[in-house]
Write a protein that holds these residues in place. Structure first.
Motif, PDB file in Angstrom:
ATOM      1  N   GLU A   1      86.366  75.245  86.635  1.00 36.56           N
ATOM      2  CA  GLU A   1      86.906  76.311  87.110  1.00 36.56           C
ATOM      3  C   GLU A   1      87.509  75.937  88.398  1.00 36.56           C
ATOM      4  OE1 GLU A   1      88.234  80.828  87.675  1.00 36.56           O
ATOM      5  OE2 GLU A   1      87.872  79.291  85.850  1.00 36.56           O
ATOM      6  N   ALA A   2      86.595  75.508  89.247  1.00 38.66           N
ATOM      7  CA  ALA A   2      86.797  74.995  90.620  1.00 38.66           C
ATOM      8  C   ALA A   2      87.926  74.096  90.668  1.00 38.66           C
ATOM      9  CB  ALA A   2      85.336  74.520  91.217  1.00 38.66           C
ATOM     10  N   ALA A   3      87.737  72.955  89.826  1.00 38.16           N
ATOM     11  CA  ALA A   3      88.957  71.973  89.779  1.00 38.16           C
ATOM     12  C   ALA A   3      90.145  72.772  89.627  1.00 38.16           C
ATOM     13  CB  ALA A   3      88.401  70.943  88.841  1.00 38.16           C
ATOM     14  N   HIS A   4      90.118  73.477  88.341  1.00 41.76           N
ATOM     15  CA  HIS A   4      91.444  74.499  88.086  1.00 41.76           C
ATOM     16  C   HIS A   4      92.000  75.184  89.320  1.00 41.76           C
ATOM     17  CE1 HIS A   4      94.688  75.509  85.496  1.00 41.76           C
ATOM     18  NE2 HIS A   4      94.263  76.757  85.512  1.00 41.76           N
ATOM     19  N   SER A   5      91.045  75.763  90.035  1.00 42.05           N
ATOM     20  CA  SER A   5      91.512  76.519  91.248  1.00 42.05           C
ATOM     21  C   SER A   5      92.103  75.826  92.311  1.00 42.05           C
ATOM     22  CB  SER A   5      90.352  77.039  91.832  1.00 42.05           C
ATOM     23  OG  SER A   5      89.661  78.123  90.990  1.00 42.05           O
ATOM     24  N   ARG A   6      91.654  74.381  92.487  1.00 41.44           N
ATOM     25  CA  ARG A   6      92.309  73.543  93.458  1.00 41.44           C
ATOM     26  C   ARG A   6      93.808  73.208  92.779  1.00 41.44           C
ATOM     27  NH1 ARG A   6      86.976  71.404  93.456  1.00 41.44           N
ATOM     28  NH2 ARG A   6      87.434  69.828  91.977  1.00 41.44           N
ATOM     29  N   ASP A   7      93.767  73.014  91.566  1.00 39.80           N
ATOM     30  CA  ASP A   7      95.263  72.848  90.967  1.00 39.80           C
ATOM     31  C   ASP A   7      96.183  74.110  91.266  1.00 39.80           C
ATOM     32  OD1 ASP A   7      94.372  70.231  90.253  1.00 39.80           O
ATOM     33  OD2 ASP A   7      94.028  70.787  88.249  1.00 39.80           O
ATOM     34  N   LEU A   8      95.564  75.103  90.892  1.00 42.35           N
ATOM     35  CA  LEU A   8      96.455  76.197  91.302  1.00 42.35           C
ATOM     36  C   LEU A   8      96.811  76.471  92.489  1.00 42.35           C
ATOM     37  CD1 LEU A   8      94.555  79.009  88.731  1.00 42.35           C
ATOM     38  CD2 LEU A   8      96.751  77.592  88.285  1.00 42.35           C
ATOM     39  N   ALA A   9      96.116  76.110  93.407  1.00 42.71           N
ATOM     40  CA  ALA A   9      96.146  76.397  94.773  1.00 42.71           C
ATOM     41  C   ALA A   9      97.435  75.437  95.167  1.00 42.71           C
ATOM     42  CB  ALA A   9      95.123  76.163  95.670  1.00 42.71           C
TER      43      ALA A   9
ATOM     44  N   LEU B   1     101.826  85.699  85.876  1.00 45.25           N
ATOM     45  CA  LEU B   1     100.481  85.932  86.314  1.00 45.25           C
ATOM     46  C   LEU B   1      99.546  85.779  85.065  1.00 45.25           C
ATOM     47  CD1 LEU B   1      98.397  86.797  88.490  1.00 45.25           C
ATOM     48  CD2 LEU B   1      98.870  89.161  87.934  1.00 45.25           C
ATOM     49  N   GLN B   2      99.672  86.558  84.202  1.00 41.09           N
ATOM     50  CA  GLN B   2      98.813  86.402  82.876  1.00 41.09           C
ATOM     51  C   GLN B   2      98.822  85.065  82.254  1.00 41.09           C
ATOM     52  OE1 GLN B   2      96.897  88.740  81.922  1.00 41.09           O
ATOM     53  NE2 GLN B   2      97.728  90.194  83.499  1.00 41.09           N
ATOM     54  N   GLN B   3      99.737  84.110  82.374  1.00 38.36           N
ATOM     55  CA  GLN B   3      99.581  82.887  81.889  1.00 38.36           C
ATOM     56  C   GLN B   3      98.516  82.106  83.130  1.00 38.36           C
ATOM     57  OE1 GLN B   3     103.536  81.231  81.854  1.00 38.36           O
ATOM     58  NE2 GLN B   3     104.271  82.460  79.987  1.00 38.36           N
ATOM     59  N   THR B   4      98.719  82.399  84.085  1.00 41.48           N
ATOM     60  CA  THR B   4      97.912  81.783  85.009  1.00 41.48           C
ATOM     61  C   THR B   4      96.528  82.224  84.919  1.00 41.48           C
ATOM     62  OG1 THR B   4      99.751  81.576  86.891  1.00 41.48           O
ATOM     63  CG2 THR B   4      97.374  81.580  87.527  1.00 41.48           C
ATOM     64  N   LEU B   5      96.196  83.390  84.673  1.00 41.66           N
ATOM     65  CA  LEU B   5      94.868  83.814  84.532  1.00 41.66           C
ATOM     66  C   LEU B   5      94.112  83.332  83.371  1.00 41.66           C
ATOM     67  CD1 LEU B   5      95.258  87.724  85.879  1.00 41.66           C
ATOM     68  CD2 LEU B   5      94.360  85.686  87.008  1.00 41.66           C
ATOM     69  N   ALA B   6      94.904  83.261  82.314  1.00 45.74           N
ATOM     70  CA  ALA B   6      94.560  82.872  80.693  1.00 45.74           C
ATOM     71  C   ALA B   6      93.981  81.424  81.011  1.00 45.74           C
ATOM     72  CB  ALA B   6      95.599  83.086  79.771  1.00 45.74           C
TER      73      ALA B   6
ATOM     74  N   PRO C   1      72.656  92.994  92.765  1.00 46.36           N
ATOM     75  CA  PRO C   1      72.194  91.495  92.256  1.00 46.36           C
ATOM     76  C   PRO C   1      72.397  91.350  91.014  1.00 46.36           C
ATOM     77  CG  PRO C   1      70.552  93.062  93.442  1.00 46.36           C
ATOM     78  CD  PRO C   1      71.922  93.812  93.549  1.00 46.36           C
ATOM     79  N   GLY C   2      72.899  89.937  90.555  1.00 48.36           N
ATOM     80  CA  GLY C   2      73.188  89.399  89.395  1.00 48.36           C
ATOM     81  C   GLY C   2      74.793  89.861  89.043  1.00 48.36           C
ATOM     82  N   GLU C   3      75.365  90.351  89.985  1.00 51.61           N
ATOM     83  CA  GLU C   3      76.782  90.593  89.608  1.00 51.61           C
ATOM     84  C   GLU C   3      77.564  89.622  89.802  1.00 51.61           C
ATOM     85  OE1 GLU C   3      80.001  94.144  90.515  1.00 51.61           O
ATOM     86  OE2 GLU C   3      78.459  93.914  91.957  1.00 51.61           O
ATOM     87  N   TRP C   4      78.700  89.036  89.367  1.00 46.85           N
ATOM     88  CA  TRP C   4      79.493  88.087  89.294  1.00 46.85           C
ATOM     89  C   TRP C   4      80.831  88.572  89.351  1.00 46.85           C
ATOM     90  CZ3 TRP C   4      79.225  83.085  85.975  1.00 46.85           C
ATOM     91  CH2 TRP C   4      79.941  81.944  86.548  1.00 46.85           C
ATOM     92  N   ARG C   5      81.415  88.565  90.586  1.00 41.23           N
ATOM     93  CA  ARG C   5      82.797  89.153  90.983  1.00 41.23           C
ATOM     94  C   ARG C   5      83.494  88.437  92.047  1.00 41.23           C
ATOM     95  NH1 ARG C   5      84.011  94.270  93.471  1.00 41.23           N
ATOM     96  NH2 ARG C   5      81.783  94.617  93.555  1.00 41.23           N
ATOM     97  N   SER C   6      84.762  88.403  91.702  1.00 38.41           N
ATOM     98  CA  SER C   6      85.452  87.690  92.780  1.00 38.41           C
ATOM     99  C   SER C   6      86.746  88.273  92.985  1.00 38.41           C
ATOM    100  CB  SER C   6      85.882  86.231  92.416  1.00 38.41           C
ATOM    101  OG  SER C   6      84.826  85.625  92.244  1.00 38.41           O
ATOM    102  N   LEU C   7      87.361  88.165  94.269  1.00 39.33           N
ATOM    103  CA  LEU C   7      88.851  88.721  94.296  1.00 39.33           C
ATOM    104  C   LEU C   7      89.697  87.811  94.510  1.00 39.33           C
ATOM    105  CD1 LEU C   7      87.973  91.777  96.811  1.00 39.33           C
ATOM    106  CD2 LEU C   7      88.508  92.135  94.362  1.00 39.33           C
ATOM    107  N   GLY C   8      90.915  87.719  93.854  1.00 40.08           N
ATOM    108  CA  GLY C   8      91.900  86.818  93.990  1.00 40.08           C
ATOM    109  C   GLY C   8      93.004  87.132  94.420  1.00 40.08           C
ATOM    110  N   LEU C   9      93.898  86.492  95.439  1.00 42.27           N
ATOM    111  CA  LEU C   9      95.187  86.517  95.732  1.00 42.27           C
ATOM    112  C   LEU C   9      96.118  85.638  95.093  1.00 42.27           C
ATOM    113  CD1 LEU C   9      97.525  88.207  97.287  1.00 42.27           C
ATOM    114  CD2 LEU C   9      97.102  86.791  99.410  1.00 42.27           C
ATOM    115  N   PHE C  10      96.915  86.048  94.076  1.00 43.74           N
ATOM    116  CA  PHE C  10      97.893  85.209  93.392  1.00 43.74           C
ATOM    117  C   PHE C  10      99.280  85.355  93.591  1.00 43.74           C
ATOM    118  CE2 PHE C  10      93.891  85.251  90.938  1.00 43.74           C
ATOM    119  CZ  PHE C  10      93.825  83.968  90.339  1.00 43.74           C
ATOM    120  N   ALA C  11     100.221  84.199  93.436  1.00 43.87           N
ATOM    121  CA  ALA C  11     101.514  84.425  93.528  1.00 43.87           C
ATOM    122  C   ALA C  11     102.192  84.255  92.134  1.00 43.87           C
ATOM    123  CB  ALA C  11     102.173  83.653  94.611  1.00 43.87           C
ATOM    124  N   ALA C  12     103.326  84.925  91.636  1.00 44.38           N
ATOM    125  CA  ALA C  12     103.641  84.694  90.543  1.00 44.38           C
ATOM    126  C   ALA C  12     105.043  85.304  90.442  1.00 44.38           C
ATOM    127  CB  ALA C  12     102.848  85.188  89.358  1.00 44.38           C
ATOM    128  N   ALA C  13     106.040  84.756  89.844  1.00 45.24           N
ATOM    129  CA  ALA C  13     107.400  85.374  89.588  1.00 45.24           C
ATOM    130  C   ALA C  13     107.492  86.491  89.127  1.00 45.24           C
ATOM    131  CB  ALA C  13     108.248  84.365  88.652  1.00 45.24           C
TER     132      ALA C  13
END
Length: 206
Positions: free
Chosen positions: A27-35, A67-72, A50-62
């Motif tokens: 995921e980290a390597a792919h995030s660098r590619d997407l950036a 966007l769904q292709q990027t997330l998938a 505690p124990g929660e795993w959640r992130s917020l992302g700002l994405f750019a897409a046409a």
């Protein structure tokens, strides 16, 4: 177009730790590619239980389909659910890369403006004009990083930076539209794969 995506990950019980580590590394390597491709703009951690795993992302897409292709394509998608918020241009947005550097905590601020019935139109227009001036001042000071319009009437999302929650609250209370506005503030912490943080580390390399 830009999108804010809330990404919540639930790893199935019994998943080996090595498998989780492998997916996170990919995921980290792919995030660098997407950036590098301009599709992933920013990543943050919101307040977590505690124990929660959640992130917020700002994405750019046409569009939403791209966007769904990027997330998938992201490795953690096998365990993740995504909540997408489309972001529209706001006339007071300072734009990416136009602000000076400033230390402190980043905040997302969701604004809802409700104009009381009977308010003179001229009073509204004057307040909006003063709000635009104040937005430029805050951008010049490094406090306002981005501003977007949200779906619905008079709703907006801002990305701010302040020394602490008290300073952020003071910034909001001093906005010209504050008497007609409710604001929800979300403090953000750095994400190890945030493109802005990665870029900053790269610049410091000898």
């Amino acid at each position: 177009m830009e999108y804010l995506v809330t990404m919540t990950t639930h790893v199935p019980d019994g998943t080996p730790g090595q498998a989780v580590d492998d997916v996170r590394a990919r995921e980290a390597a792919h995030s660098r590619d997407l950036a590098a491709e301009g599709r992933l703009v920013r990543l943050w951690r919101p307040p977590l239980q505690p124990g929660e795993w959640r992130s917020l992302g700002l994405f750019a897409a046409a569009d939403a389909g791209q966007l769904q292709q990027t997330l998938a394509s992201m490795p953690l998608k096998i365990w993740r659910t995504d909540q997408v918020t489309p972001l529209a241009p706001h006339p007071n947005d300072p734009g990416p890369g136009t602000r000076p550097g400033r230390s402190g905590t980043e905040f997302l601020a969701t604004f809802v403006i409700t104009i009381p019935d009977g308010t003179p139109r001229q009073a509204v227009e004057e307040a909006e004009a003063r709000e635009a001036v104040r937005a430029r001042e805050l951008a010049d000071q490094g406090h306002l990083e981005r501003l977007w319009a949200l779906s619905g009437h008079r709703r907006a999302l801002g990305l701010y930076r302040a020394g602490d929650s008290a300073e952020m609250q003071a910034i909001v209370k001093a906005l010209p539209l504050d008497p007609w506005m409710t604001a929800e503030l979300t403090p953000l912490t750095p994400h190890p794969s945030d493109p802005a943080a990665v870029s900053s580390r790269d610049r410091r390399k000898p």
